[in-house]
Design an enzyme around this catalytic site. Structure first.
Site, short mmCIF file in Angstrom:
data_model
loop_
_atom_site.label_atom_id
_atom_site.label_comp_id
_atom_site.label_asym_id
_atom_site.label_seq_id
_atom_site.Cartn_x
_atom_site.Cartn_y
_atom_site.Cartn_z
N VAL A 77 -55.32 -32.00 -7.34
CA VAL A 77 -56.22 -32.51 -6.56
C VAL A 77 -57.37 -31.60 -6.57
CG1 VAL A 77 -56.66 -33.51 -4.07
CG2 VAL A 77 -54.33 -33.54 -5.17
N GLY A 78 -58.56 -32.08 -6.49
CA GLY A 78 -59.67 -31.53 -6.47
C GLY A 78 -60.83 -32.18 -5.56
N GLY A 125 -61.34 -35.74 -6.52
CA GLY A 125 -60.28 -36.69 -6.30
C GLY A 125 -59.04 -36.16 -6.75
N LYS A 126 -58.25 -37.24 -7.46
CA LYS A 126 -56.57 -36.59 -7.84
C LYS A 126 -56.75 -36.46 -9.49
CE LYS A 126 -54.34 -37.93 -3.86
NZ LYS A 126 -53.68 -39.14 -2.95
N VAL A 127 -55.83 -35.89 -10.10
CA VAL A 127 -55.51 -35.68 -11.51
C VAL A 127 -53.96 -36.48 -11.65
CG1 VAL A 127 -55.46 -34.57 -13.80
CG2 VAL A 127 -57.02 -33.88 -11.82
N LYS A 137 -57.97 -38.17 -14.95
CA LYS A 137 -58.85 -37.61 -13.66
C LYS A 137 -59.47 -38.60 -12.76
CE LYS A 137 -62.27 -33.95 -13.01
NZ LYS A 137 -62.59 -32.73 -13.60
N ASP A 165 -67.93 -21.87 -13.45
CA ASP A 165 -66.98 -21.87 -12.52
C ASP A 165 -65.45 -21.34 -13.11
OD1 ASP A 165 -65.67 -22.36 -10.17
OD2 ASP A 165 -65.45 -24.41 -10.16
#
Ligand SMILES: *[C@@H]1O[C@H](CO)[C@@H](O)[C@H](O)[C@H]1NC(C)=O
Ligand SMILES: *[C@@H]1O[C@H](CO)[C@@H](O)[C@H](O)[C@H]1NC(C)=O
Ligand SMILES: *[C@@H]1O[C@H](CO)[C@@H](O)[C@H](O)[C@H]1NC(C)=O
Ligand SMILES: *[C@@H]1O[C@H](CO)[C@@H](O)[C@H](O)[C@H]1NC(C)=O
Ligand SMILES: *[C@@H]1O[C@H](CO)[C@@H](O)[C@H](O)[C@H]1NC(C)=O
Ligand SMILES: *[C@@H]1O[C@H](CO)[C@@H](O)[C@H](O)[C@H]1NC(C)=O
Ligand SMILES: *[C@@H]1O[C@H](CO)[C@@H](O)[C@H](O)[C@H]1NC(C)=O
Ligand SMILES: *[C@@H]1O[C@H](CO)[C@@H](O)[C@H](O)[C@H]1NC(C)=O
Ligand SMILES: *[C@@H]1O[C@H](CO)[C@@H](O)[C@H](O)[C@H]1NC(C)=O
Ligand SMILES: *[C@@H]1O[C@H](CO)[C@@H](O)[C@H](O)[C@H]1NC(C)=O
Ligand SMILES: *[C@@H]1O[C@H](CO)[C@@H](O)[C@H](O)[C@H]1NC(C)=O
Ligand SMILES: *[C@@H]1O[C@H](CO)[C@@H](O)[C@H](O)[C@H]1NC(C)=O
Length: 842
Positions: A528-529, A532-534, A548, A644
Site C-alpha cells: 500500500v502506498g 493506492g494499493k498493489v 498497482k 526516492d
C-alpha cells in the site's frame, strides 16, 4: 576636516543614546507575528504583522531570502494567520527587540500540505534565549494527542495547535531559535508575545506535602500544560482580552464525569484581591463543578482530574475557586489531593476568599518523578472537619510545567517502551515516522509561493485540485496522438512518442484486471502506498504480476503515475522493474508490472521473519541496485534521477536479482533547468540528501547519497529513522557515519553477519558508504564508481570465502557460508555477474 569628524562623533553618540533610551522605554506589550508573509491581518481586533514586514523590532536570521527558508501558503479558512507559514530546513532565528519582563510566548502551528510537501513530517527543536522549549518536536504527534483529549471533552477537534510558554526576558531581546533535526525540517505559522503583570505568579508557593518555597516561577520558564474552565464551556482568547488565553472544557480529563455536576451563577462576581484581575477572566469563576448527588449527606468519593504530564519536572498547579452558593463560612469544607497526597485539608473557599462570589486562586507545587507521567488532581470530602456539608467545588484548573535545569523540552515520550500506559504520543509519532520510512510519506520542501501570489492564483490552482480525476486525454493523447494535443494535456511533459506507445505493453481491460486480482480481493494486496494499493495477480497466461491500482481520488497518485508511465515507457533494464501493461478504463488507472517474488529488500533486512541474507547476497543486491541506478543516470539519453532511492524501492525477484522500482518521483535531466521544478524537495525521510535540502537543487549525487544510506541500512539491518532509540542513534546515516569515521563500523553491523564476512570487504564497503554520504555532492562518487567499488568488495569477499573453504578442506564454499549465515538463504551463484547488462556499462 576637523569639524566633519566631530560632527560624525556627535551624531554617533546621539544615535546610540537614542537607541538606548528608545529600547529601554518602549517595552512592547504585545507582539503578533504572522509568519511567512508580509501581509498584515486583523483578528479579533488585534493586528498580526507579517514577519517580512515587521521592521526593526524583529530580525530573521538567516534572512528570509536565503535558500534555507521557503514560504508556503496554506488554508486561511482556519484563521487568517494560518494561511501562511515559514518552512526551513536549516536553523532559523526570530530575534525580537524591545521585549523585557514576563511574557506569554505562543507558537502557532498549523500543518498544511502543498504539492508533495507535508508539514506533518517535520521534526525540530525550539529554544528561547537558550531555554529549551521543544525537542524533536512533532506537531502531528501533539495535535493528535490534543485532539483525542478534545474529543473526550466533546469539543471540536482542531487542525492547529498553540504551544504556550511563560518566559522572563531580562536582556531586552528574545531569540527564538528553531533547529530542525538533520534531514528533517521545521515550520511555524505564527508567533505571539503577550506581556503579563509580574504579579501573575507569586514568588512564594506551597509545596504539596511540605512547606512554602520561593519558586521564582518566572525566572525558571514554564510551559502551559493545561488550562481548563471547570464545569463550563471553552473560553476563546478574545474572551480573555488581557492575556488572550484559551480555556478548554474539562470533561475529557475527569476519570468519572458523573462525580461532578456543573453549576453556574454569573451574578456580581468580583476578584478577592484587587491585583488579581489578570489571573483569570471572571467567566472562569461563573461556572464550576460540585460533587454530584446532593441528596446524599455523606459523600464518599472524589472528583478526579487525571492529566498526562512529562516525568521528571516540577509542576505548578493553579486552582481557581469562587463560592457561588453559600453565604457563610464552614458550609463547604474539603480536601485537595495532588497525586494522591494531601495538598490542603479543611479547605473553605468562603473563608479564604473573604466571602461569596469572590474569585480566588490557590497554587501548589508538585515535583513529579521520572517514574510518573500523570498528575491526579482530586477534590473530596474532609470527614475530619465539623462542616455542615461534605462537598467540594472547583472553577478552573491550570497546570504549568517548570524547568528544573534550563530545559522544558521533553523527549522521553519517544520511547514507547518507557511509558506504555501514557503514550499514545509515542505511538503516533512512530506511525508517522514509520510510515515515512516505510513508503507512504513523502516529504518535500517546496515552492516559494508567497501568500498573495498564491491567493491570486488560487482559483486557477484550485480548479485543478478540485478535480482530482484521471485525465484520460493525457493517455490517449500520449498514445494515439503525439502532437500538440499530447503536449497540452501533459503540460510540460512531452517525452511521449510512438516508441513509448509500443513499449507500454498490453492494454488490459478492467474485467481482465478484476479477474486477475479476484475482484481486488484484500487478500491479494501486497503493498500500500500514497497512490493506492498493489495487488498480486495472475494474468491470462498464468504469469504472476504486481498490479498497482491508483486511488482515483489521489492527486499525488495521478502525478506520480504519469511520471512512472513516462519513465517506464523509456526504460528497459535488467535491474529496473519492468511494466507488462496498463489499464485505463472506467476512471481506473492501473499499471501491471512484473511480479517480484521476494518483495522489498527492506523486508529481508529487519522487521520480518524472513531468514537473514548472507553477506554475499547483500553485496549482490547492492550491486544490482547500483547497476539499475547507474543505468538511470547514464543510460537513458538525458539521464534520470530516481529521487526516492530506499530499501522499499529495491525489489527482489525469485532469484534475488535486485531491481529498482517506483519512478513516481523521478525527474529527467532537462527538467532541472526549470527552476520551479528544482526547488521542490521530494524523497523519503532518512534518505534525503541534506545538500539537496539546503540548496534545493537536484543532482544525480542526491541518489548517490540515498544509496549510501541504503548501504548502511543493508549492513546494520535497522530502520533509517528509529525514534525509539536514544537521540544520537535515531538517524541511521548520522549514527553509522560516526562509527565509520572511527573505523569501527563493525561494532554496529547486523549481528547475524558476524563471522561470515571478509573483514577486508567490510572495511571497503564502509568506505564506499561513507563517500556516498559526503556532505557535498561534488565529493561523492558517481553511481558508476560506486558500482565498480562494490564489485571489488564482492571479489574480496569471494577470495576470502575460497581461502576459508580450502582451509576447511572438502567443504564447498556455498555450504560454508550457508552454515555461517545459519539460514540457508545462500544458493547458487547469481547469474548476474556472468551476464552483465550491456546497458549498465558506460
Ligand atoms: C517597534 O517598536 C516600537 C516601540 O519600541 C513600536 O512603536 C513600533 O510600533 C514597533 N514596530 C512594529 C512594526 O511593531
Ligand atoms: C511584500 O509586499 C510588497 C508590496 O508591499 C510586494 O511588492 C512584495 O512582493 C511582497 N513580498 C512578498 C515576499 O510577499
Ligand atoms: C480549507 O479548510 C477547510 C476546513 O478545514 C476545508 O473545508 C477546505 O476545503 C479547505 N480548503 C482548501 C482549498 O484546502
Ligand atoms: C541563532 O541564535 C543563536 C544564539 O543566539 C546562534 O548560536 C545561532 O547561530 C543563530 N542561528 C542562526 C541560523 O542565525
Ligand atoms: C496530518 O495528519 C493528520 C492525521 O493523520 C491528517 O488528518 C491531516 O490531514 C494531515 N495533514 C496534512 C497536511 O497532511
Ligand atoms: C463545533 O463546530 C461547529 C461547526 O463549525 C460549530 O457550529 C459548533 O459551535 C462547534 N462547537 C463547539 C463546542 O465549539
Ligand atoms: C530568579 O531567577 C532569575 C534567573 O535565574 C534570577 O536572575 C533572579 O535573581 C531570581 N530571583 C529570585 C527572587 O530568586
Ligand atoms: C446567583 O447568585 C445570586 C446572588 O448571590 C442569587 O441571588 C441567585 O439566587 C443565584 N442564582 C442561582 C441560580 O443560584
Ligand atoms: C455586588 O457586590 C458588591 C461587593 O461585593 C456589593 O457591594 C454589591 O451590593 C453587590 N451587588 C449586587 C447586585 O449583589
Ligand atoms: C497583591 O496581592 C498580594 C496578595 O494578595 C498583596 O500582598 C499585595 O499587596 C497586592 N499588591 C497590590 C499592588 O495590590
Ligand atoms: C493515585 O492513585 C490511583 C488509584 O487511586 C493510582 O492509579 C495512581 O497511580 C496513583 N497516582 C500516583 C501518582 O501515585
Ligand atoms: C480521594 O483521593 C485520595 C487520594 O487518592 C484518597 O486517599 C482518598 O481515599 C479518596 N477519598 C475517597 C472518599 O475516595
Amino acid at each position: 576636516m576637523q569639524m566633519g569628524k566631530s560632527a560624525t562623533l556627535i551624531l554617533l553618540h546621539a544615535v546610540s543614546f537614542y537607541i538606548m533610551v528608545g529600547t529601554g522605554e518602549a517595552q512592547l506589550k504585545t507582539v503578533l507575528i504572522n509568519c511567512g508573509t508580509n501581509s498584515t491581518v486583523d483578528v479579533d481586533g488585534r493586528t498580526w504583522v507579517g514577519d517580512l514586514a515587521a521592521g526593526s523590532n524583529l530580525t530573521l536570521s538567516p534572512a528570509p531570502a536565503a535558500d534555507t527558508t521557503a514560504v508556503l501558503s496554506g488554508n486561511t479558512s482556519l484563521g487568517p494567520i494560518y494561511g501562511s507559514g515559514r518552512v526551513f530546513a536549516g536553523g532559523l532565528n526570530y530575534t525580537f527587540r524591545g521585549v523585557q519582563g514576563d511574557y506569554f510566548l505562543r507558537l502557532h502551528f498549523c500543518p498544511f500540505a502543498l504539492d508533495y510537501y507535508n508539514a506533518n513530517n517535520s521534526l525540530f527543536d525550539v529554544t528561547a534565549n537558550g531555554l529549551g522549549l521543544l525537542s524533536q518536536y512533532s506537531v502531528l504527534r501533539d495535535i493528535t494527542t490534543k485532539n483525542m483529549e478534545l474529543q473526550r471533552s466533546g469539543s471540536n477537534i482542531s487542525s492547529y495547535l498553540i504551544k504556550e510558554f511563560y518566559l522572563s526576558i531580562g536582556s531586552n531581546e528574545l531569540v527564538i531559535e528553531f533547529i530542525p533535526l538533520k534531514g528533517s525540517f521545521g515550520f511555524i505559522n505564527g508567533l505571539e508575545l503577550v506581556a503579563s503583570e509580574d504579579t501573575l505568579f507569586a514568588g512564594v508557593i506551597s509545596k504539596v506535602g511540605g512547606n512554602s518555597v520561593n519558586l521564582n516561577v518566572s525566572g525558571r520558564g514554564m510551559e502551559t500544560m493545561y488550562r481548563l474552565n471547570v464545569g463550563g464551556s471553552r473560553i476563546n482568547p478574545s474572551q480573555d482580552p488581557d492575556l488572550w488565553r484559551t480555556w478548554e472544557v474539562d470533561t475529557g480529563y475527569m476519570t468519572n464525569v458523573d462525580a461532578g455536576s456543573e453549576t453556574m451563577n454569573n451574578s456580581n462576581i468580583t476578584y478577592a484581591s484587587s491585583n488579581d484581575s489578570s489571573v483569570a477572566p471572571l467567566l472562569v469563576y461563573e461556572t464550576a463543578r460540585t460533587m454530584s448527588n446532593n441528596q446524599v449527606l455523606e459523600k464518599r468519593f472524589n472528583m478526579t482530574w487525571k492529566l498526562a504530564v512529562d516525568p521528571g519536572f516540577d509542576y505548578l498547579v493553579r486552582l481557581h475557586f469562587c463560592e457561588l452558593l453559600y453565604g457563610q463560612p464552614n458550609q463547604r469544607n474539603f480536601r485537595i489531593y495532588v497525586n494522591n497526597r494531601t495538598a490542603a485539608d479543611d479547605f473553605d473557599i468562603y473563608a479564604r476568599a473573604g466571602g461569596k462570589n469572590r474569585a480566588y486562586h490557590q497554587d501548589y507545587l508538585d515535583a513529579v518523578t521520572l517514574r510518573v507521567n500523570t498528575l491526579w488532581i482530586q477534590l473530596g470530602p474532609d470527614t475530619a472537619t465539623g462542616a455542615s456539608g461534605t462537598d467540594a467545588l472547583l472553577n478552573g484548573l491550570e497546570i504549568y510545567k517548570l524547568s528544573r535545569n534550563g530545559k522544558l523540552a521533553y523527549v522521553g515520550a519517544f520511547n514507547p517502551a518507557k511509558n506504555t500506559s501514557n503514550n499514545s504520543k509515542a505511538r503516533i509519532l512512530l506511525v508517522g515516522i514509520g510510515a515515512g520510512v516505510g513508503s507512504v510519506l513523502i516529504l518535500a520542501l517546496v515552492v516559494t509561493i508567497v501568500f498573495l501570489l498564491w491567493k491570486r492564483r488560487s482559483s486557477e490552482i484550485s480548479s485543478k485540485n478540485d478535480a482530482p480525476r484521471w485525465r484520460p486525454l493525457f493517455l490517449h493523447g500520449a498514445f494515439l496522438n503525439t502532437t500538440n494535443n499530447a503536449k497540452e494535456a501533459a503540460g510540460t511533459k512531452n517525452q511521449f512518442g510512438s516508441v513509448a506507445l509500443m513499449r507500454m505493453g498490453k492494454r488490459f481491460t478492467v474485467a481482465e484486471i478484476r479477474a486477475a486480482t479476484k475482484n481486488f480481493d484484500e487478500k491479494m494486496v501486497i503493498g500500500v502506498g500514497g497512490f493506492g494499493k498493489v495487488y498480486r495477480g495472475e494474468i491470462e497466461d498464468g504469469t504472476l504480476a504486481a498490479i498497482k491500482r491508483a486511488h482515483p481520488q489521489s492527486q499525488q497518485g495521478l502525478a506520480e503515475f504519469e511520471t512512472e508511465i513516462e519513465m517506464l515507457s523509456k526504460l528497459r533494464h535488467r535491474h529496473l522493474v519492468s511494466m507488462i501493461g496498463f489499464c485505463e478504463e472506467q476512471n481506473e488507472m492501473i499499471l501491471v508490472y512484473e511480479y517480484m517474488a521476494n518483495g522489498t529488500l527492506r523486508s529481508h533486512l529487519f522487521g520480518s521473519d524472513l531468514p537473514p541474507l548472507s553477506w554475499r547476497r547483500r553485496l549482490e543486491v547492492c550491486i544490482g541496485a547500483a547497476r539499475g541506478l547507474h543505468y538511470l543516470h547514464t543510460g537513458a539519453d538525458r539521464g534520470i534521477i530516481h529521487r526516492d532511492v530506499k530499501t522499499t524501492n529495491i525489489l527482489l525477484d525469485e532469484n534475488f536479482v535486485a531491481k529498482m522500482s517506483d519512478f513516481g518521483l523521478s525527474k529527467t535531466g532537462p527538467a532541472l533547468e526549470h527552476t520551479h521544478v528544482s526547488t521542490a524537495v521530494k524523497g523519503s525521510f532518512g534518505y534525503l540528501d541534506p545538500e539537496y535540502f539546503r540548496r534545493q537543487q537536484l543532482t544525480q549525487k542526491s541518489d548517490v547519497y540515498s544509496f549510501g544510506v541504503v548501504l548502511f541500512e543493508v549492513v546494520c539491518a535497522r530502520a533509517v529513522i528509529n525514534p525509539s532509540l536514544p537521540k544520537d542513534q535515531i538517524n541511521l546515516a548520522e549514527w553509522a557515519i560516526r562509527w565509520q569515521r572511527q573505523r569501527s563500523l563493525e561494532t554496529i553491523i547486523d549481528p547475524r553477519l558476524r563471522g561470515q564476512y571478509s573483514p577486508e570487504s567490510m572495511k571497503k564497503f564502509g568506505e564506499i558508504a561513507e563517500k556516498c554520504l559526503a556532505d557535498e555532492g561534488k565529493s561523492r562518487p558517481t553511481m558508476g564508481e560506486v558500482l565498480w567499488h562494490l564489485e571489488y568488495v564482492l571479489q574480496l569477499h569471494e577470495a576470502w570465502s575460497r581461502a576459508n573453504a580450502e582451509e576447511s578442506s572438502s567443504l564447498d564454499v556455498e555450504s560454508l557460508s550457508q552454515a555461517g549465515a545459519g539460514a540457508g538463504v545462500e544458493e547458487r551463484r547469481n547469474p548476474l555477474f556472468m551476464d552483465p547488462d550491456p546497458a549498465a556499462i558506460s
